[in-house]
Motif scaffolding. Structure first.
Motif, PDB file in Angstrom:
ATOM      1  N   ASP A  64       6.390  18.379  53.941  1.00 54.38           N
ATOM      2  CA  ASP A  64       6.645  19.026  52.654  1.00 54.38           C
ATOM      3  C   ASP A  64       6.295  18.147  51.459  1.00 54.38           C
ATOM      4  N   GLY A  75      -0.090  21.348  52.067  1.00 57.57           N
ATOM      5  CA  GLY A  75       0.088  22.770  52.337  1.00 57.57           C
ATOM      6  C   GLY A  75      -1.232  23.482  52.560  1.00 57.57           C
ATOM      7  N   GLN A  89       3.521  20.507  58.376  1.00 58.43           N
ATOM      8  CA  GLN A  89       4.973  20.361  58.436  1.00 58.43           C
ATOM      9  C   GLN A  89       5.506  19.354  57.422  1.00 58.43           C
TER      10      GLN A  89
END
Length: 198
Positions: A33, A39, A31
């Motif tokens: 970013d 990622g 979650q």
């Protein structure tokens, strides 16, 4: 702040630790970013322990920042000493060798980025969390850091205006309700100031 806020009130009088399990840690990582290598990264127990170690250091140093006001009640009884927290945070940040690089497209403004010599995305992630904490704790926002002392709240927050006492409006509402309850209960038992008659 995001890392410190992985310890939070559960809405029912208890405390939730978003990093208590490998699965929860993976969910939290995915979650985020702005974190490098976040990622698609799946946590294992070693990565979870590394992130939790940085969080413990950060929350101990947050407690030092807000002192002499009390720290968050979530971990006030288990805070590591500030010197140990500093060592842990600095060691985590030093695990990744980085060099600043300047990107300057022909159209647009220059931007800085960090070039890493580290191949392991887990090491890069923990080091990035530690560097973010170092940047925050050495920056101007540190002076506005507060622990929310609304009933059952365990968050730290950045005070955004002079009269702000709580992290969120809902915490302010809980604090006002608790004060009202204490006043009316004290008046009813004779322990508090007398209630005014209209």
């Amino acid at each position: 702040m995001e890392l410190a806020s992985t310890i939070r009130h559960d809405g029912e009088g208890g405390v939730v630790d978003d990093l208590a399990t490998v699965r929860g840690t993976t969910r939290w990582i995915q979650q985020q970013d702005g974190l490098p290598s976040a990622g698609g990264l799946v946590a294992d127990e070693e990565l979870r322990a590394g992130i939790v170690g940085v969080r413990r250091a950060v929350r101990a140093l947050f407690a030092r920042v807000v002192s002499p006001a009390p720290p968050s009640p979530a971990d006030a009884h288990v805070l590591m000493p500030a010197a140990e927290a500093l060592d842990r945070l600095n060691a985590a940040a030093a695990r990744e060798l980085v060099a600043p690089q300047l990107d300057w497209p022909t159209e647009g403004a220059p931007a800085a980025r960090l070039l890493s010599a580290e191949d392991d995305p887990r090491v890069r992630l923990v080091a990035a969390l530690a560097r973010d904490a170092v940047d925050f704790l050495s920056g101007p926002e540190r002076e506005q850091l507060r622990a929310c002392h609304a009933p059952r709240c365990v968050r730290y927050f950045i005070k955004s205006h002079g009269r702000q006492e709580w992290c969120r409006p809902s915490c302010g509402n809980r604090a006002r309700v608790a004060r009202h309850y204490e006043r009316t209960r004290g008046a009813a038992t004779g322990e508090g100031p007398p209630r005014r008659e209209p």
